[in-house]
Design an enzyme around this catalytic site. Structure first.
Site, PDB file in Angstrom:
ATOM      1  N   ALA A  89      -1.639   1.688   1.802  1.00 55.93           N
ATOM      2  CA  ALA A  89      -1.413   0.393   2.458  1.00 55.93           C
ATOM      3  C   ALA A  89      -2.184   0.350   3.767  1.00 55.93           C
ATOM      4  CB  ALA A  89       0.075   0.165   2.717  1.00 55.93           C
ATOM      5  N   ASP A  90      -2.585  -0.851   4.150  1.00 55.55           N
ATOM      6  CA  ASP A  90      -3.256  -1.046   5.430  1.00 55.55           C
ATOM      7  C   ASP A  90      -2.906  -2.432   5.954  1.00 55.55           C
ATOM      8  OD1 ASP A  90      -5.193   0.013   7.432  1.00 55.55           O
ATOM      9  OD2 ASP A  90      -6.304  -1.790   6.893  1.00 55.55           O
ATOM     10  N   THR A  91      -2.663  -2.526   7.269  1.00 53.46           N
ATOM     11  CA  THR A  91      -2.243  -3.781   7.894  1.00 53.46           C
ATOM     12  C   THR A  91      -3.098  -4.072   9.113  1.00 53.46           C
ATOM     13  OG1 THR A  91       0.048  -3.426   7.165  1.00 53.46           O
ATOM     14  CG2 THR A  91      -0.301  -5.011   8.954  1.00 53.46           C
ATOM     15  N   GLY A 126      -2.976  -4.941   2.853  1.00 53.76           N
ATOM     16  CA  GLY A 126      -3.507  -4.627   1.535  1.00 53.76           C
ATOM     17  C   GLY A 126      -2.711  -3.490   0.929  1.00 53.76           C
TER      18      GLY A 126
END
Length: 210
Positions: A89-91, A126
């Site tokens: 995950a990436d924010t 994502g």
């Protein structure tokens, strides 16, 4: 860009036809916030922090950035643990055609809060789910909107004195004294924190982990 528009992509390869109910799940992140959120969905997962260099060009389309980084993390861990299902995950925060990633220091954190003051920004996350053994590849993108109160310098200093923000995109944490700085939000709160639970659950169900 319209916020709260969520996208879940199709699997590029099918999951194992009958995966074990105890199939190992790995979170490819050392983030304590993501660990706490994922624990609301499933217990007994492992954590392996991906040793990758994330793409953080502030001029990049944020949707492309978070999707790329989430896949980068998941792929790195899945390559080393092919028997497991891996969640990456990436924010990031997006405002005024510019991405605000994690601040490099206190001065940049202050500058980010000044830029967000009194304005609405978008938080993009994502998600990538991978399994090397089965060829599983699932992805999703989620967005939410946050509107800040007008922030005076004294309030910025008071907030930064209470919250460590250097490991947080945009230089703030909505779940830590968010009432000081946030006027309103639209969309998933867990997405703003760093792991959208509804979309993560959907991916894990499709992968037959849940």
């Amino acid at each position: 860009m319209s916020a709260t528009q969520n996208h879940i992509g199709p699997s590029q390869s099918p999951c194992l036809p009958h995966p074990s109910p105890r199939q190992r799940l790995i979170l490819a992140s050392a983030s304590p916030r993501r660990r706490e959120l994922l624990a609301q969905l499933i217990s007994g997962f492992d954590i392996v922090a991906a040793e990758v260099t994330e793409h953080e060009d502030p001029a990049t389309d944020p949707r492309v950035m978070v999707a790329h980084n989430a896949a980068l993390k998941a792929d790195w861990v899945a390559e080393r643990h092919p028997e497991a299902v891996v969640l990456g995950a990436d924010t990031t925060v997006f405002i005024g055609e510019r991405v605000l990633n994690k601040p490099a220091g206190a001065a940049e954190a202050r500058a980010m809060l000044r830029e967000l003051s009194g304005r609405t920004h978008t938080v993009f996350t994502g998600l990538a789910l991978r399994c090397g053994q089965s060829g599983l590849r699932l992805e999703a993108r989620v967005s939410s909107e946050v509107t800040f109160k007008p922030l005076e310098e004294a309030l910025i200093e008071a907030y930064l004195a209470k919250v460590h923000t250097l490991d947080k995109a945009g230089g703030y944490s909505i779940q830590e004294h968010g009432e000081m700085i946030v006027a309103s939000r639209r969309g998933s709160l867990s997405n703003i924190i760093g792991l959208p639970l509804e979309e993560t659950k959907e991916l894990l169900v499709r992968a037959r982990v849940l």
